[in-house]
Design a protein around this motif. Sequence first.
Motif, mmCIF file in Angstrom:
data_model
loop_
_atom_site.group_PDB
_atom_site.id
_atom_site.type_symbol
_atom_site.label_atom_id
_atom_site.label_comp_id
_atom_site.label_asym_id
_atom_site.label_seq_id
_atom_site.Cartn_x
_atom_site.Cartn_y
_atom_site.Cartn_z
ATOM 1 N N PRO A 29 1.417 15.606 7.916
ATOM 2 C CA PRO A 29 1.180 16.839 7.033
ATOM 3 C C PRO A 29 2.119 18.113 7.388
ATOM 4 N N ALA A 30 2.830 17.956 8.247
ATOM 5 C CA ALA A 30 4.168 18.856 8.424
ATOM 6 C C ALA A 30 5.107 19.053 7.573
ATOM 7 N N ASN A 31 5.508 17.652 6.815
ATOM 8 C CA ASN A 31 6.445 17.710 5.757
ATOM 9 C C ASN A 31 5.854 16.953 4.470
ATOM 10 N N ARG A 32 4.652 16.689 4.681
ATOM 11 C CA ARG A 32 3.799 16.127 3.609
ATOM 12 C C ARG A 32 4.495 14.796 2.928
ATOM 13 N N SER A 33 5.086 14.059 3.895
ATOM 14 C CA SER A 33 5.592 12.758 3.722
ATOM 15 C C SER A 33 4.595 11.554 3.985
ATOM 16 N N ILE A 34 4.635 10.648 3.271
ATOM 17 C CA ILE A 34 3.778 9.519 3.369
ATOM 18 C C ILE A 34 4.671 8.149 3.490
ATOM 19 N N ASN A 35 4.132 7.473 4.268
ATOM 20 C CA ASN A 35 4.443 5.839 4.492
ATOM 21 C C ASN A 35 3.388 5.003 5.028
ATOM 22 N N PHE A 36 2.873 4.344 4.373
ATOM 23 C CA PHE A 36 1.540 3.671 4.848
ATOM 24 C C PHE A 36 2.001 2.288 5.383
ATOM 25 N N MET A 37 3.153 1.933 4.851
ATOM 26 C CA MET A 37 3.669 0.399 5.385
ATOM 27 C C MET A 37 4.478 0.630 6.682
ATOM 28 N N ASN A 38 4.258 -0.269 7.636
ATOM 29 C CA ASN A 38 4.836 -0.356 8.840
ATOM 30 C C ASN A 38 5.308 -1.829 9.296
ATOM 31 N N THR A 39 5.682 -1.778 10.327
ATOM 32 C CA THR A 39 6.107 -3.082 10.909
ATOM 33 C C THR A 39 5.114 -3.991 11.329
ATOM 34 N N CYS A 40 3.835 -3.714 11.432
ATOM 35 C CA CYS A 40 2.792 -4.297 11.619
ATOM 36 C C CYS A 40 1.944 -5.039 10.142
ATOM 37 N N ASN A 41 1.964 -4.067 9.368
ATOM 38 C CA ASN A 41 1.212 -4.649 7.989
ATOM 39 C C ASN A 41 2.063 -5.034 7.011
ATOM 40 N N MET A 42 3.485 -4.995 7.173
ATOM 41 C CA MET A 42 4.441 -5.416 6.209
ATOM 42 C C MET A 42 4.096 -6.833 5.728
ATOM 43 N N GLY A 43 3.583 -7.612 6.727
ATOM 44 C CA GLY A 43 3.539 -9.128 5.779
ATOM 45 C C GLY A 43 2.002 -9.195 5.357
ATOM 46 N N CYS A 44 1.348 -8.330 5.092
ATOM 47 C CA CYS A 44 -0.103 -8.261 4.694
ATOM 48 C C CYS A 44 -0.204 -8.272 3.226
ATOM 49 N N GLY A 45 0.870 -8.128 2.522
ATOM 50 C CA GLY A 45 0.748 -7.905 1.241
ATOM 51 C C GLY A 45 -0.036 -6.766 0.556
ATOM 52 N N CYS A 46 0.254 -5.525 1.248
ATOM 53 C CA CYS A 46 -0.502 -4.348 0.902
ATOM 54 C C CYS A 46 0.290 -3.537 -0.097
ATOM 55 N N GLU A 47 1.169 -3.762 -0.725
ATOM 56 C CA GLU A 47 2.297 -2.807 -1.420
ATOM 57 C C GLU A 47 1.581 -2.554 -2.503
ATOM 58 N N ASN A 48 0.788 -3.174 -3.427
ATOM 59 C CA ASN A 48 0.123 -2.618 -4.667
ATOM 60 C C ASN A 48 -1.185 -2.573 -4.627
ATOM 61 N N LEU A 49 -1.975 -2.419 -3.477
ATOM 62 C CA LEU A 49 -3.377 -2.102 -3.686
ATOM 63 C C LEU A 49 -3.740 -0.679 -3.806
ATOM 64 N N LYS A 50 -4.789 -0.540 -4.535
ATOM 65 C CA LYS A 50 -5.422 0.701 -4.707
ATOM 66 C C LYS A 50 -6.002 1.343 -3.437
ATOM 67 N N PHE A 51 -6.006 2.831 -3.478
ATOM 68 C CA PHE A 51 -6.455 3.720 -2.430
ATOM 69 C C PHE A 51 -8.050 3.108 -2.292
ATOM 70 N N SER A 52 -8.234 2.631 -0.836
ATOM 71 C CA SER A 52 -9.539 2.159 -0.573
ATOM 72 C C SER A 52 -9.927 2.271 0.865
ATOM 73 N N PRO A 53 -9.789 3.613 1.449
ATOM 74 C CA PRO A 53 -9.955 4.123 2.755
ATOM 75 C C PRO A 53 -10.928 3.645 3.488
ATOM 76 N N VAL A 54 -10.679 3.382 4.837
ATOM 77 C CA VAL A 54 -11.637 2.771 5.704
ATOM 78 C C VAL A 54 -11.523 3.675 7.121
ATOM 79 N N CYS A 55 -12.259 3.645 7.834
ATOM 80 C CA CYS A 55 -12.349 4.430 9.117
ATOM 81 C C CYS A 55 -12.673 3.717 10.266
ATOM 82 N N LEU A 56 -11.685 4.055 11.183
ATOM 83 C CA LEU A 56 -11.755 3.628 12.710
ATOM 84 C C LEU A 56 -12.480 4.622 13.333
#
Length: 658
Positions: free
Chosen positions: A422-449
């Motif tokens: 929120p400080a600079n309003r930048s987004i990056n939902f891909m990280n070293t952990c989920n890079m191999g999950c094939g999440c690149e083209n998914l629609k926004f479907s939020p889940v809550c922990l």
Amino acid sequence: MTKITGKKGCGLGNFRPKWLQKFATPKSFMTVFGLLGTVQAMAFVYFIATLTTMERRFGIPSRTTGLMLSGNEMSQICLSLFLSYAGGQRNRPLWLAWGVAFSAFSCIILFAPHALFGPGEKAISLTKEYAERHTVNQTVVEIRERMGLCSEERTEKECEEGDYSIIPPLLVFLSQFILGIGTTLSHSLGQPYIDDNTKKTNTPMLLGLTLALRTIGPALGFVIGYLCLSLYVDPTLTPLIDKKDSRWIGAWWLGWLFLASAMMVFAFLIALFPKSLPKTKPADKQIPAKSFEIDYPEPKPPSMKEFPTALKRLLKNKLLVVNIFSGIFYILGGSGYITYMTKYIEIQFEKSAAESNLVMGPVVLLAMVMGFLVSGVVISKYKPTPKYLLGWNVIVGMVFVLGELALTFISCEKTNLVGYNPANRSINFMNTCNMGCGCENLKFSPVCLEEGSLTFYSACHAGCHSLHKNGKNQTYGDCTCIPEDEVSLPNLEIEDSYQYRTYRGKVKEGHCPSPCGSAFTLLIVLSCFMHFLGSSGKIGNILVNYRAVDPIDKSFAQGLALLLVSLLAFIPGPIIFGALIDSACIIWDSSCGKKGNCWFYDKHAFRKNLNLTAAAITTIGVILDGVVCYLGRDLRLYDEEEPPAMTKTTEQNGTARL
């Protein structure tokens, strides 16, 4: 007593039975016209209540929504002067009835997008029936892909453009254009008809009652919106998600069928009233106590040759023009709330569309009803001088500006979305952990922990590998991309230092709820106070428009006001505020490279953009109200018009004529 007859009496054509004539009274017309206003206001608010649902269904951004809404104002700009000028001296109830019929037709057009495109493939895919048909013979990989789980073998999907089309926005624009015809006739002919057929001292009270009835409509519109949006877009199917899910699409189309039917009924009832209502006035003391029927000659309808002269006469009226422009800036400043209030509550307080309508609508609108009723009774009873009546509007405007500024600070806490800074309003939902999950083209479907109150873009981005269903609710498990150090989450610059863990608990669908405390209650209380005061000043502004002009120009003045308000407030307002709201968007939906609706907003930017802009624009309206107070300090608000003098009396057949 001297009786003045209305032209032809109640009825249509040759159907004018005697029993119907007892309804030819100002109270009867006010009741029918007020209830008609209730239905029209229901339609307007129902449209606003279902707007965000339509945006999600057809992938429409807020900027485009503002353009769609401009159809109403386009027709008012093109036709308001002509319709108000031509209809003002003709059979106003009949012209008004045609306007209502046009409004009913606009409701049918708003139903058309659903009739043509149906509920949409995305909505159908979230139902039990769809799952039962498509689960058979599917591979484990296909099932995992459809459920949005982490899958290293995710296949490339082809572009599907089925849900995106220019036709729904065009149909909405057309419906609003046709609706503008009905709105023009209603505002320019209905209220002047009441004023012309009642005592001037009673006008404020009758206007208050009429406006109150019109204000009940939005409350009912919100209720209908809640009921319809609580049903799934296709009520015959069983959804696998609940109303709190951001992918839920309610039956937005259902209410238009009911509203179209109701408007057609009122179109018929309005058409039954005569051109002018019978009036009863005391006989002159010099005339023997005998009943005389006075039939005044019917005024000649205005010709178009006189149109430029009449228009010039209105434009040279300083008090009228300044009063209209003060209203323009008030409406322009409030157009963000009028058009996007449901979205505002959804975003700032994380309420569903249905909850926003049910909670906010009736409570605030009840305050407006009380403001109209109280002000109407007070003005009729105590007859405050113009200085006090118009001065009150200045005070109301100042309080309204302060309220808009206060709204800038009222909201729930920000959603802690993993991958958003929120400080600079930048987004990056891909990280070293989920890079191999094939999440690149998914629609926004939020889940809550819930542990840590963390929201992920999707179950895939959280590294979830399993799905657990419990009726409409579903949870995800074996999520391997849960940050170990939750405190450093917002800081994307040190993303590489994250330590991830596998979470053995359940991750729920939807956003994590943000702590609100008393923020939503404070919003309702402040909004009620603002709208109570705001509605209490409305009658004073209407009286200025009526009394600042010659009686023959009354309807024409309303038409001019409608034209200028449409051109300078109703058209630019939704477009300006739609663009401001869009500028606060963080996550856009997209399909085949085309931008659709917004899924996630920066709450603070959304709130600041809307409220500060509204306060700045409303301040100009307050200044102009001060000018109105000065120019109208000697305006005669309550004087009765003298009846035409009788030059000759003929007692034959008990009839006196001019």
